[in-house]
Design a protein around this motif. Structure first.
Motif, PDB file in Angstrom:
ATOM      1  N   GLU A 179      38.532  40.174  42.815  1.00  0.00           N
ATOM      2  CA  GLU A 179      37.992  41.423  42.273  1.00  0.00           C
ATOM      3  C   GLU A 179      38.866  42.597  42.741  1.00  0.00           C
ATOM      4  O   GLU A 179      39.509  42.536  43.773  1.00  0.00           O
ATOM      5  CB  GLU A 179      36.566  41.634  42.801  1.00  0.00           C
ATOM      6  N   LYS A 234      33.908  52.633  33.500  1.00  0.00           N
ATOM      7  CA  LYS A 234      32.657  52.516  32.749  1.00  0.00           C
ATOM      8  C   LYS A 234      31.529  53.089  33.575  1.00  0.00           C
ATOM      9  O   LYS A 234      31.572  53.077  34.789  1.00  0.00           O
ATOM     10  CB  LYS A 234      32.367  51.040  32.453  1.00  0.00           C
ATOM     11  N   ARG A 290      31.453  37.636  31.476  1.00  0.00           N
ATOM     12  CA  ARG A 290      31.714  38.887  30.776  1.00  0.00           C
ATOM     13  C   ARG A 290      30.742  39.019  29.629  1.00  0.00           C
ATOM     14  O   ARG A 290      30.283  38.020  29.089  1.00  0.00           O
ATOM     15  CB  ARG A 290      33.127  38.898  30.193  1.00  0.00           C
ATOM     16  N   ARG A 337      30.490  40.361  25.848  1.00  0.00           N
ATOM     17  CA  ARG A 337      31.274  40.854  24.729  1.00  0.00           C
ATOM     18  C   ARG A 337      30.370  40.847  23.519  1.00  0.00           C
ATOM     19  O   ARG A 337      29.920  39.783  23.090  1.00  0.00           O
ATOM     20  CB  ARG A 337      32.440  39.910  24.543  1.00  0.00           C
ATOM     21  N   ASN A 376      27.736  42.735  41.537  1.00  0.00           N
ATOM     22  CA  ASN A 376      28.496  41.495  41.539  1.00  0.00           C
ATOM     23  C   ASN A 376      27.894  40.566  42.603  1.00  0.00           C
ATOM     24  O   ASN A 376      27.853  40.921  43.771  1.00  0.00           O
ATOM     25  CB  ASN A 376      29.945  41.831  41.881  1.00  0.00           C
ATOM     26  N   MET A 409      28.426  47.041  39.195  1.00  0.00           N
ATOM     27  CA  MET A 409      29.172  46.649  38.000  1.00  0.00           C
ATOM     28  C   MET A 409      29.095  47.763  36.967  1.00  0.00           C
ATOM     29  O   MET A 409      28.136  48.539  36.956  1.00  0.00           O
ATOM     30  CB  MET A 409      28.568  45.390  37.379  1.00  0.00           C
ATOM     31  N   SER A 422      27.383  47.041  30.567  1.00  0.00           N
ATOM     32  CA  SER A 422      27.757  45.911  29.721  1.00  0.00           C
ATOM     33  C   SER A 422      28.652  44.912  30.452  1.00  0.00           C
ATOM     34  O   SER A 422      29.460  44.239  29.850  1.00  0.00           O
ATOM     35  CB  SER A 422      28.457  46.375  28.438  1.00  0.00           C
ATOM     36  N   HIS A 423      28.534  44.864  31.775  1.00  0.00           N
ATOM     37  CA  HIS A 423      29.173  43.774  32.513  1.00  0.00           C
ATOM     38  C   HIS A 423      28.068  42.880  33.027  1.00  0.00           C
ATOM     39  O   HIS A 423      26.995  43.344  33.351  1.00  0.00           O
ATOM     40  CB  HIS A 423      29.993  44.311  33.696  1.00  0.00           C
ATOM     41  N   PHE A 472      22.571  42.110  32.202  1.00  0.00           N
ATOM     42  CA  PHE A 472      23.373  43.319  32.048  1.00  0.00           C
ATOM     43  C   PHE A 472      22.501  44.412  31.448  1.00  0.00           C
ATOM     44  O   PHE A 472      21.460  44.137  30.854  1.00  0.00           O
ATOM     45  CB  PHE A 472      24.611  43.058  31.186  1.00  0.00           C
TER      46      PHE A 472
END
Length: 1645
Positions: A1014, A1029, A1418, A1420, A1448, A1455, A1458-1459, A1509
């Motif tokens: 990371e 973000k 992730r 997406r 995390n 985070m 949207s993670h 998320f």
């Protein structure tokens, strides 16, 4: 199954040397036991095996491990003990001979003649594609696997399934419609039918001369030399009798084109290999050997000088005589884990092609693309030249058209015989003369044109298509109808008789008839009577067929034409003469149109090539309706006035020699047969003394284009040469429906130049190049030529794929011909016609070689030296696996050469490929003999895998065995390939054994993911941004101003206050299964009863302040009363689900455990449960004496307690909440008074709950939010709770919905299991419920209480289903809670914008994410419906007072939005810690008081253990803020780390459930990196094995994972907890402890 990169790499030479060296030694060993075995015993092993099933079970258990020197496994025993154990196990099966060591192999010598008769008596027809050389190659290939043994754990099967293939499935060969395969366009002849009669193939002359029977030869294989194989590695070749070509003898001249053509026949040289001690470093420890004899046997043959006799070699009695030996492994408890361990060990070995390094894009998991290997063989020859045939000579008396020929013979020599038909006894049934054929055809023509329809509107006009439906035993009627159509200028479409309405291929034939516009079907009287009829006598419309008029075209039913009427006979022109049907690889049926001039030219070419002359006699065994049979026996015969003797199929089944007898009887010059007819004759010929075949000048072999027909030719010649058969008479021919006859080998008059042979390397062929193989190589294909190009034709070979470019001289391609005599089109399909009939081959420069179009033949081959044509396979049978081409026929041949040969019922094997994960995968389906045991099947399967791997260097993806006679048949009994493939893909094949090998085959999986470090905190954190973000955090609204009862910190005080202010207000109503109120509680009643409980506790329990009390009550009012009683007494209550009376043994231990772990000093319960706890069943399950005191609360003391407990510190414990997580962990959390009040208040605000409201609750009241809603919220908020115990729904599924409707409830809470019950139980009753007045239109919110990812499919189907009953689509929402915080989110959004959107828009709270990205942690977002998309539904609105952040899980850093990360929560109603279950402080603090590693490091967070998320939506909430939606993806502890990626079981399970209608539920878990998939089967146990390939395919396709084990179980085996969540870990433990009683367990290789 190991092989180096190029397929030949690892230790081939040494291997072979070793194998062969060892071979000799063990030959010596066996000799000891061979003498002196009494004759009767030879048959023994097989019989015994059948009589003693118990023993086999033992051996199965035993075979899991086998000793290897110096290595010990669990439960290992010494070598000596092992030997002892082994001989003990096997003793039963093997007769002892004095003075021999029991642990040695034993074989029985069998003299050819006795063996022969024994074989005949079994009478099963199953040897096909027989080639002794190939058989040897297969055995040698198996021998090579010796060092690298394959340990395949046997699948376990429930007994009932094993019995399935019993003897009643067996049809004796003569009666069954068995495998008379005439073959199909699919893998034609070869696949379906060849040589099905087991027959002496090789050097057998007759038993008196002591020559070895072919069979003998083949099963020379040595048993017990390697794990799953019976092998002999021998490089000796068959010794043939006088001068016939040794199959691939050392060939004389290597010509420019690198093909051997043999002119003289050498016997093969024998090679001795010395053994080299080489260490095989790559091989892991061998845990697999089944026998302890590690030596193979080298068999030397001493060829006797050309007499065709060899020394008889002892041979094993059956291919499976040694199967009993598999018991010699070290005993291991039969637990599944041992099998899995074995599987793991096998899979540890490296796969064949190593995965290449390549760059993995962040989001995309790239599938490994097979890069072409620079070392592969490439074509090196010059570009080939198209080859011309001789001129088509014009003979003066050749007729101008076939009809003209018929007219001529019918008038000049009306008495000349045209066709003789036989009955099933072989007696001549009927002779059709040319006169009769002519007059009847004219009659048919007249009736067709003038007697159908009306004068003004005839039904049939010239040029129309009509179907000819005639059975195989009536050639005369067919011929008459065929020529009648030609005379009427009507186009006949000959098809098979549809046997039933659902015949495998007849639907496709119907489509063909429809596309040809057929309205009339001509048939014979007998056939018409035999067609299926409806009760009214009508012939039903067959599936897929157009409406047709059935017209019986027999003379007696037809009207005579007027004297002056004659058909108009023209010269042959471009009109279509007839349409021949062809079945494609995919099962669709096309019609090949042949014009009149093509038909005539074709007959002329055949006449010239075969030198046909007038009045010759021809014996025809082929199907006269299509292909070679039609061309020779119906068309060319009439042109030349020949006499055809037609042998019906039924006669061949009864008497396989009938055609040979007719050749003798009629002194026939020509016979038209297939290789299987030769085979059958071989098997039966011993009974005949007076056979003489010297009259034959041409034996036309219709399926000469199948490379494997060569073995039948050789074997047939060997046997019948003594009966006058001349070697040059055998004429293989190659043909295809499109190109008609492609080539025929000419009958030679003087035997000048012998036919050509080519011995080609299969490895080369798979790369499309021709390479001569030195004969030591195992994988060779021996080809015979099919003669030269037809007269008047030009031929070339073009590349099979892409542009039709000419091949090089050493390249295999698709043969194309340019001639008048081919089909002209696929009827009605212009596009496909262009690709097939109008091909313009181009040279390397790209220019066409001629201006004339060529026709593709569908045959793969090359033009060899001297213009000879060789065919290596069919385009239809081509399978391209990993860029290499394999022919299905070759793989069938290899499988059929595996010992025991007789294993496959009548040689019925289907091979096809299916596409899984962007490559073709090979599937082999075989019918097994009715008497095969599980062991036999498994042994045979593992051998086949090894043989195919050894010879073709390709892995088999799936090998399935089905009971005999169950594969779909073509009309002539062959295997209907496309139908078989369809059944396989639909999961309707019902195999009785399946072996999947995805681990060995699938080499294009994406590379395992390497975790990236990371980014450090310093570089990423700026204000509220992480890596650019917004930080993913959100919160519910503030717990605002104090309200009326917020001054109370304790629920007990709230209750006392309500009892004083609103004593008569009803708080709880409990419903029974009929929907009536069984009891209710007002504020006062609850207060009074709670006081009595407190008194009871003080009096009888003598409890102190803060003691723990377990409440074991059914869902209901008593539970609530007891809870408040405890609070009044100052005790800490723990609610516990009571044991299930029908299932005490499994449910009571959990109760006991909770009571013990929670340190309860007493148990309160009802009288009924009290008795249950003391019952006999209970004492069997747990130690009853260790229970704390049990108080029964049914009779309470009358008096009030002296004083109610007044709690002082709000942070003390209010109650304990115990629950079993999905992973099977029991975790209790502590809820303080503060947290409890905050929780109730939060729910009150979110749900707008006031005393005037009513809420229906259908939940289990034992833990989590369910308990809070059932027991606490009403007291806190004052609303009325309508309590519906979920267990009552099992009796009455509509109870919950009826109650909502009748009580006019606006808010209701339920669980997923309740929702599922309603969806499944009421799905079909919505109309009935509606008519009875069920109305859900008042429901404003229906919340599913859950601790998991929302089950979107279930909530959607529920909403859709009950929409008709007024349920608003947006009413259904979910909540989310976990152990650290019992409710994080709850309740739907009543958001500003929603009002005006109405119900039309999509639900704004659902998003679609890419499942592949999720695996990489992730998020997406993708469009709905895009590939790999996964719908996720928001988990409800965050409760007031709750803050959420996504962190995390590894680094604990915040985070970005949207993670994907772990959901952390901070709230007043977080639980304050685990209760004693762990006793592990670090865990406690980690879960309940974590801090972020950077950013806001002060706030104390609780970790939920769930991944999710946050996403800011476009919607605004009531306060005008943009709304943050929380999406829960799944629990961290449930997630599986596989190949470096994180998978959530539910995703794999969803894919699996979708794959077959019989799968009702599925659960997956991992064990030692293997993915185990458990499916519940709703269907017959026969369907169990259908699921294995489907499950494996779908998980590969959608998740890029290889399933290790597939377990099929009964419905209800997968354990589910009260919240409706699957208990995957319980399931795993049950599986490993062998407690599931599975129907079938498949271990994928």
């Amino acid at each position: 199954m190991l092989r180096g990169e190029d397929g030949g790499g690892l230790d081939t030479a040494e291997d072979k040397a070793r194998t062969e060296g060892e071979g000799k030694e063990s030959l010596e060993k066996t000799k000891i036991g061979e003498e002196g075995m009494p004759e009767e015993m030879k048959e023994e092993p097989r019989e015994r095996a059948i009589r003693q099933p118990k023993q086999t079970q033992e051996t199965q258990k035993e075979r899991l491990f086998t000793p290897t020197e110096g290595r010990s496994f669990r439960g290992d025993i010494t070598q000596k003990g092992y030997e002892k154990k082994r001989s003990k196990l096997i003793g039963a099966y093997f007769p002892q001979t004095p003075g021999t060591d029991p642990s040695m192999d034993r074989r029985t010598p069998v003299t050819p003649s006795s063996r022969y008769h024994r074989r005949r008596s079994s009478g099963s027809r199953d040897e096909r594609y027989r080639s002794d050389v190939h058989t040897e190659a297969v055995q040698a290939a198996l021998a090579k696997h010796k060092e690298r043994k394959m340990a395949v754990p046997m699948p376990s099967k429930r007994r009932s399934l094993v019995v399935q293939t019993s003897m009643d499935a067996y049809t004796p060969p003569d009666t069954s419609s068995g495998s008379e395969g005439e073959g199909q366009g699919d893998e034609d002849e070869g696949r379906d039918d060849e040589e099905e009669e087991g027959g002496g193939g090789g050097g057998t002359s007759s038993s008196q001369e002591g020559s070895i029977s072919m069979e003998h030869w083949i099963s020379r294989a040595i048993h017990g030399t390697s794990s799953t194989t019976t092998t002999a590695s021998s490089s000796s070749s068959s010794t043939r009798s006088g001068g016939s070509g040794a199959a691939g003898g050392r060939l004389a001249d290597v010509l420019a084109q690198q093909v051997h053509i043999s002119t003289q026949h050498h016997l093969r040289h024998h090679h001795h290999h010395h053994r080299h001690k080489t260490e095989n470093y790559s091989a892991p420890p061998d845990v697999t050997g089944y026998t302890n004899n590690t030596d193979g046997i080298q068999v030397e043959r001493t060829p006797a000088a050309g007499t065709g006799t060899g020394t008889p070699r002892p041979s094993p009695r059956y291919g499976n005589a040694e199967l009993m030996e598999t018991g010699d492994g070290v005993p291991v408890s039969s637990r599944v884990s041992a099998k899995i361990q074995q599987l793991v060990n096998t899979l540890k070995r490296p796969k064949r092609p190593p995965l290449r390094e390549f760059f993995v894009d962040d989001f995309e998991e790239l599938l490994d693309v097979q890069q072409p290997d620079p070392n592969l063989p490439k074509a090196e020859g010059a570009q080939m030249v198209a080859l011309r045939g001789e001129q088509l000579g014009v003979v003066t008396n050749w007729p101008p058209s076939l009809e003209a020929a018929l007219q001529r013979w019918g008038t000049i020599s009306p008495k000349a015989p045209c066709l003789s038909t036989m009955d099933t006894n072989g007696k001549p049934l009927y002779v059709l003369t040319y006169g009769k054929l002519w007059s009847r055809s004219v009659k048919v023509a007249f009736n067709l044109l003038y007697k159908l329809g009306t004068k003004q509107e005839p039904l049939v006009r010239p040029g129309d298509r009509v179907a000819l439906v005639f059975p195989n035993n009536d050639p005369a009627a067919f011929m008459t109808a065929f020529y009648g159509c030609l005379l009427a200028e009507v186009v006949p479409v000959p098809i098979e008789v549809p046997l039933s309405r659902k015949d495998a291929g007849s639907q496709q034939i119907g489509f063909l008839l429809g596309s040809c516009g057929v309205t009339v079907a001509l048939t014979s009287d007998v056939c018409h009577k035999g067609l299926p009829k409806s009760p009214t006598g009508e012939i039903p419309q067959f599936r897929g067929w157009p409406k047709v008029l059935w017209f019986v075209a027999e003379s007696k039913h037809l009207s005579k034409p007027p004297r002056d009427w004659f058909p108009h006979i023209k010269d042959a022109n471009q009109d279509t003469a007839y349409i021949e049907y062809k079945t494609c690889k995919d099962g669709s049926v096309l019609g090949v149109a042949v014009t009149r001039v093509s038909m005539l030219t074709h007959c002329q070419a055949l006449t010239q090539t075969c030198s046909y002359s007038e009045a010759e006699t021809v014996v025809n065994v082929l199907d006269f309706k299509k292909d070679v049979g039609l061309w020779h026996a119906v068309q060319t015969s009439v042109m030349n006035m020949m006499h055809v003797i037609s042998i019906p199929y039924a006669l061949m089944k009864v008497n396989p020699l009938s055609w040979i007898q007719k050749v003798c009887q009629y002194k026939a010059k020509v016979a038209c047969v297939k290789s299987r007819d030769m085979h059958w004759a071989l098997v039966a010929h011993r009974d005949q003394r007076d056979i003489n075949l010297s009259s034959l000048r041409m034996l036309l072999l219709a399926d000469g284009s199948n490379p494997w027909s060569i073995s039948s030719c050789d074997a047939f010649l060997n046997v019948f040469q003594t009966k006058g058969l001349k070697p040059e008479v055998i004429c293989p021919c190659a043909s295809s429906p499109e190109a008609l006859t492609v080539a025929i080998r000419r009958p030679l008059e003087d035997g000048s130049s012998p036919p050509g042979r080519g011995v080609l390397s299969m490895q080369g062929l798979s790369h499309g190049v021709i390479r001569i193989d030195s004969e030591e190589k195992l994988s060779v294909l021996t080809l015979q030529d099919v003669g030269s190009v037809m007269p008047g034709a030009t031929m070339c070979a073009v590349k099979p794929e892409g542009v039709p470019q000419l091949c090089k001289t050493d390249e295999i391609g698709e043969l194309c011909v340019c001639t008048v005599a081919t089909g002209t089109s696929y009827y009605g399909l212009a596009g496909m016609t262009k690709n097939t009939f109008e091909v313009f081959p181009v040279s390397t420069s790209g220019s066409p070689i001629t201006e004339f179009p060529f026709t593709r033949t569908g045959l793969l081959g090359f033009i060899g030296p001297a213009g000879l044509i060789f065919v290596a396979g069919k385009m239809d049978g081509l399978m391209v696996v990993g860029g290499r081409r394999h022919n299905a026929d070759d793989i069938v041949a290899t499988a059929l050469a595996v010992e025991p040969m007789k294993f496959v019922y009548r040689g019925r094997i289907a091979v096809f490929s299916i596409t899984v994960l962007h490559d073709e995968r090979i599937v082999v389906v075989a019918e097994q003999r009715p008497d095969s045991t599980e062991e036999d099947s498994f042994q045979w399967m593992s051998r086949v895998l090894q043989a195919i791997d050894g010879i073709h260097q390709v892995g088999v993806y799936c090998l399935a065995l089905v009971p005999s006679n169950t594969l779909p048949k073509t009309p002539l009994g062959g295997i209907h390939l496309s139908e078989t493939k369809q059944l396989f893909l639909e999961g309707a094949l019902h195999p009785c054994n399946v072996l999947m090998c995805p681990h060995t085959c699938v080499t294009n999986l994406p590379k395992p993911r390497q975790k990236q470090p990371e980014i450090g905190p310093a570089s990423v954190m700026v204000g509220n941004l992480v890596s650019g973000k917004r930080i993913a955090q959100a919160s519910g609204r503030d717990l605002g101003q104090i309200e009326d009862n917020d001054q109370f910190l304790f629920l007990s005080e709230v209750l006392q206050w309500r009892a004083q202010t609103t004593p008569e207000h009803v708080l709880f109503t409990l419903l029974n299964s009929r929907g009536t109120v069984s009891s209710s509680l007002t504020c006062m009643q609850l207060h009074k009863r709670a006081e009595k409980i407190a008194a009871l506790l003080a009096e009888r329990g003598h409890l102190q302040d803060g003691d723990h009390v377990a409440l074991v009550y059914p869902p209901g009012i008593d539970l609530i009363v007891a809870f408040y009683g405890c609070l009044y007494a100052g005790c800490v209550p723990i609610t516990v689900r009571p044991p299930h009376p029908q299932n005490i043994s499994t449910t009571l231990p959990t109760v006991k455990m909770i009571v013990e772990v929670s340190r309860s000093v007493c148990v309160m319960t009802t009288q009924l449960i009290c008795k249950l706890l003391r019952s006999k069943e209970a004492s069997a399950a747990v130690d009853v004496r260790t229970w704390p005191p049990v108080l029964d609360t049914d009779d309470l003391p009358k008096k009030k307690p002296p004083l109610l407990h007044k709690p002082s510190n709000p942070d003390t414990l209010a109650y304990l909440d115990f629950s079993v997580s999905t992973t099977g962990m029991l975790a209790g959390v502590q809820m303080s008074h503060t947290a409890t009040s905050a929780f109730c208040r939060s729910i009150k605000l979110q749900g707008e709950l006031y005393p005037s409201r009513e809420v229906a609750i259908c939940l289990d009241p034992y833990c989590g939010l369910g308990f809070v809603l059932w027991c606490l919220c009403s007291v806190y908020s004052g609303h009325r709770s309508i309590l519906i115990p979920p267990s009552e729904l099992e009796l009455n599924p509509s109870l919950w919905l009826w109650s909502i409707s009748q009580q006019k409830v606006r808010d209701t809470f339920c669980s997923y299991s309740v929702m599922e019950l309603c969806t499944k139980g009421l799905g079909l009753q919505t109309d009935a419920l509606k008519s009875r007045g069920l109305d859900l239109s008042r429901v404003r919110t229906c919340v599913v209480v859950a601790e998991e990812r929302p089950r979107i499919a279930l909530t959607q189907s529920f909403s859709k289903l009950f929409k008709d009953l007024g349920l608003h689509p947006r009413a259904v929402s979910t909540s989310f809670g976990c152990r650290v915080n019992l409710a994080v989110c709850l309740q739907p959004h009543r958001l500003g914008k929603l009002v005006d959107q109405g119900t039309s828009g999509p639900d704004p709270t659902t998003v679609f994410v890419d499942m592949r990205a999720l695996r990489h942690d992730r998020v997406r977002l993708v469009e709905r419906g895009s590939p790999h998309s996964l719908p996720l539904m928001e988990s409800g609105k965050i409760l007031p007072g709750v803050r959420i952040i996504i962190a995390n899980p590894e680094t604990k850093g915040p985070m970005g939005e949207s993670h994907l990360g772990e959901i952390w929560v901070h709230s007043g109603h977080n639980s304050s810690g685990y209760f004693t279950v762990y006793g592990d402080e670090t865990l406690q603090s980690d879960h309940f008081s974590s801090r972020l590693s950077f950013g806001d490091t002060q706030t104390i967070w609780a970790r939920t253990g769930y991944l999710g998320f946050l996403r800011r939506t476009e919607l605004t909430d009531a306060s005008g803020e943009r709304h943050d939606a929380l999406y829960v993806v799944g629990a961290l502890e449930e997630a599986m780390e596989l190949r470096g990626m994180r998978y959530h079981p539910i995703d794999i399970e969803t894919s699996v459930i979708r794959t077959h209608k019989s799968i009702t539920e599925c659960a997956v878990f991992t064990w030692t990196n293997l993915l185990v998939v458990v499916v519940e089967l709703d269907g017959s146990e026969q369907e169990a094995l259908d699921l294995v390939p489907l499950v494996t395919n779908v998980v590969l396709e959608e998740h890029y994972l290889i399933v290790g084990v597939v377990v099929v179980v009964d419905i209800g085996v997968i354990p589910i907890n009260s919240r409706g969540e699957k208990q995957r870990m319980h399931l795993r433990d049950g599986f490993l402890a062998d407690q599931l009683d599975p129907i079938y367990v498949a271990y994928n290789m």
